[in-house]
Scaffold this motif. Structure first.
Motif, PDB file in Angstrom:
ATOM      1  N   LYS A 192      -5.976  -6.109   0.562  1.00 43.89           N
ATOM      2  CA  LYS A 192      -7.079  -5.652  -0.287  1.00 43.89           C
ATOM      3  C   LYS A 192      -7.753  -4.420   0.302  1.00 43.89           C
ATOM      4  CE  LYS A 192     -11.578  -7.138  -2.109  1.00 43.89           C
ATOM      5  NZ  LYS A 192     -12.558  -8.279  -2.160  1.00 43.89           N
ATOM      6  N   ASN A 193      -8.044  -4.444   1.588  1.00 44.47           N
ATOM      7  CA  ASN A 193      -8.719  -3.313   2.216  1.00 44.47           C
ATOM      8  C   ASN A 193      -7.798  -2.113   2.380  1.00 44.47           C
ATOM      9  OD1 ASN A 193     -11.289  -4.391   2.382  1.00 44.47           O
ATOM     10  ND2 ASN A 193     -10.934  -5.339   4.378  1.00 44.47           N
TER      11      ASN A 193
ATOM     12  N   HIS B 168     -13.215  -2.883   8.114  1.00 47.36           N
ATOM     13  CA  HIS B 168     -12.290  -4.025   8.175  1.00 47.36           C
ATOM     14  C   HIS B 168     -12.355  -4.563   9.597  1.00 47.36           C
ATOM     15  CE1 HIS B 168      -8.771  -6.565   7.383  1.00 47.36           C
ATOM     16  NE2 HIS B 168      -8.414  -6.263   8.632  1.00 47.36           N
TER      17      HIS B 168
ATOM     18  N   ASP C  66      -7.875   3.916  -2.523  1.00 46.60           N
ATOM     19  CA  ASP C  66      -8.769   4.228  -3.632  1.00 46.60           C
ATOM     20  C   ASP C  66      -9.824   5.250  -3.205  1.00 46.60           C
ATOM     21  OD1 ASP C  66      -7.390   2.433  -5.208  1.00 46.60           O
ATOM     22  OD2 ASP C  66      -8.828   0.796  -4.915  1.00 46.60           O
ATOM     23  N   ILE C  67     -10.230   5.186  -1.942  1.00 47.70           N
ATOM     24  CA  ILE C  67     -11.234   6.120  -1.428  1.00 47.70           C
ATOM     25  C   ILE C  67     -10.643   7.525  -1.281  1.00 47.70           C
ATOM     26  CG2 ILE C  67     -12.670   6.717   0.565  1.00 47.70           C
ATOM     27  CD1 ILE C  67     -12.995   3.667   1.027  1.00 47.70           C
TER      28      ILE C  67
ATOM     29  N   VAL D  94       0.830  -1.212   0.000  1.00 49.41           N
ATOM     30  CA  VAL D  94       0.000   0.000   0.000  1.00 49.41           C
ATOM     31  C   VAL D  94       0.865   1.263   0.000  1.00 49.41           C
ATOM     32  CG1 VAL D  94      -1.829   1.262   1.188  1.00 49.41           C
ATOM     33  CG2 VAL D  94      -1.923  -1.238   1.066  1.00 49.41           C
TER      34      VAL D  94
ATOM     35  N   HIS E 204      -5.560  -1.227   0.134  1.00 47.88           N
ATOM     36  CA  HIS E 204      -5.643  -0.575  -1.178  1.00 47.88           C
ATOM     37  C   HIS E 204      -7.001   0.100  -1.374  1.00 47.88           C
ATOM     38  CE1 HIS E 204      -1.803  -1.690  -2.903  1.00 47.88           C
ATOM     39  NE2 HIS E 204      -1.952  -2.933  -2.445  1.00 47.88           N
ATOM     40  N   ARG E 205      -8.024  -0.501  -0.831  1.00 47.09           N
ATOM     41  CA  ARG E 205      -9.347   0.123  -0.926  1.00 47.09           C
ATOM     42  C   ARG E 205      -9.383   1.472  -0.201  1.00 47.09           C
ATOM     43  NH1 ARG E 205     -14.592  -1.677   2.168  1.00 47.09           N
ATOM     44  NH2 ARG E 205     -16.096  -0.213   1.303  1.00 47.09           N
ATOM     45  N   MET E 206      -8.718   1.547   0.951  1.00 48.56           N
ATOM     46  CA  MET E 206      -8.621   2.825   1.669  1.00 48.56           C
ATOM     47  C   MET E 206      -7.997   3.889   0.769  1.00 48.56           C
ATOM     48  SD  MET E 206      -7.214   1.594   5.391  1.00 48.56           S
ATOM     49  CE  MET E 206      -8.018   2.482   6.716  1.00 48.56           C
TER      50      MET E 206
ATOM     51  N   PHE F 173     -16.903   1.894   4.663  1.00 48.90           N
ATOM     52  CA  PHE F 173     -15.655   1.140   4.813  1.00 48.90           C
ATOM     53  C   PHE F 173     -15.673   0.377   6.138  1.00 48.90           C
ATOM     54  CE2 PHE F 173     -11.411   0.302   6.288  1.00 48.90           C
ATOM     55  CZ  PHE F 173     -10.816  -0.229   5.153  1.00 48.90           C
TER      56      PHE F 173
END
Length: 256
Positions: free
Chosen positions: A62-63, A95, A69-70, A32, A65-67, A93
């Protein structure tokens, strides 16, 4: 598997070389902060990703990277210039027990730290001791919660003064302080010696350390962390936390 003490260092050094490689990055949360080149972006991405680093490694990554992306292309810009509307983008969001309310406080607390405390690196640089960064983790905890916050969010920032091993923050500090010349740890902080880093102690690394004779204490607590750190520093006083790669690899990949 019992490793004679006179062979233990060579055995662990070999395992460090095996696992401290760029192949380690992609499936790991350290991927990340590796998305970024600006120091402050790396800090914020790394701090947020490490905060949710418990549970399944794939889901953590995964989460993480999702952070990112947000919050967009620059986590630091988001932290410093966000408004209420942008904070609402964090809704949904989750986790494990870290949810959108916690995420929102992390963003506002990080803005407070960069605006009023000189940033993450300054907190750790100013509060390090000759041998440890654990007092600096306590200082971070204090700075993080000196603005209004939900009680529930406090559990997501460790405090060594309360006996915590601070596994996730110690892992983050490894990323920021240690320069491994292998392209894994980022080494963006230059005013803290890697000799002061503490091993990210969890169930897996603790179990491996006990099997290797590096840790006698049964509980994973602050006293266990000190014992493990002491023994790892005997193996390499300048870079003791490189052995995190060995303990991790032996536990996760080899079922040691």
């Amino acid at each position: 598997m019992v490793i004679p003490k006179n062979e233990l260092k060579d055995f662990l050094d070999t395992k460090v070389l095996q696992y401290n490689t760029i192949d380690f990055i992609e499936p790991d949360p350290i991927s990340v902060p590796h998305r970024y080149t600006l120091k402050e972006d790396i800090e914020i991405a790394g701090f947020l990703a490490s905060t949710i680093a418990w549970g399944n490694r794939t889901m953590i990554t995964k989460n993480g990277h999702r952070m990112m992306d947000i919050v967009g292309d620059s986590p630091f810009d988001f932290v410093m210039s966000h408004d209420e509307f942008q904070l609402e983008q964090l809704e949904g969001f989750v986790h494990r027990t870290f949810n959108a309310d916690d995420f929102k406080h992390f963003i506002t607390a990080l803005k407070h730290i960069y605006t009023n405390r000189g940033g993450l690196e300054k907190i750790f640089t100013d509060n390090q001791t000759e041998t440890s960064l654990q007092p600096a983790i306590h200082a971070l905890n204090e700075a993080f919660f000196e603005i209004p916050h939900l009680t529930r969010t406090r559990k997501h920032v460790a405090d060594p003064n309360k006996g915590s091993v601070a596994k996730r923050i110690n892992m983050c500090l490894r990323w920021f302080v240690r320069n491994d010349n292998a392209g894994v740890d980022l080494g963006i902080w230059k005013n803290i010696s890697p000799s002061k880093l503490s091993c990210p102690l969890d169930v897996h690394s603790g179990n491996v350390a006990r099997k290797l004779g590096l840790l006698d204490r049964k509980q994973n607590d602050g006293k266990a962390l000190l014992e493990l750190d002491t023994n790892l520093r005997l193996l390499d006083p300048n870079d003791p936390v490189k052995y995190d790669f060995a303990l991790f690899g032996l536990g996760i990949f080899e079922g040691f």
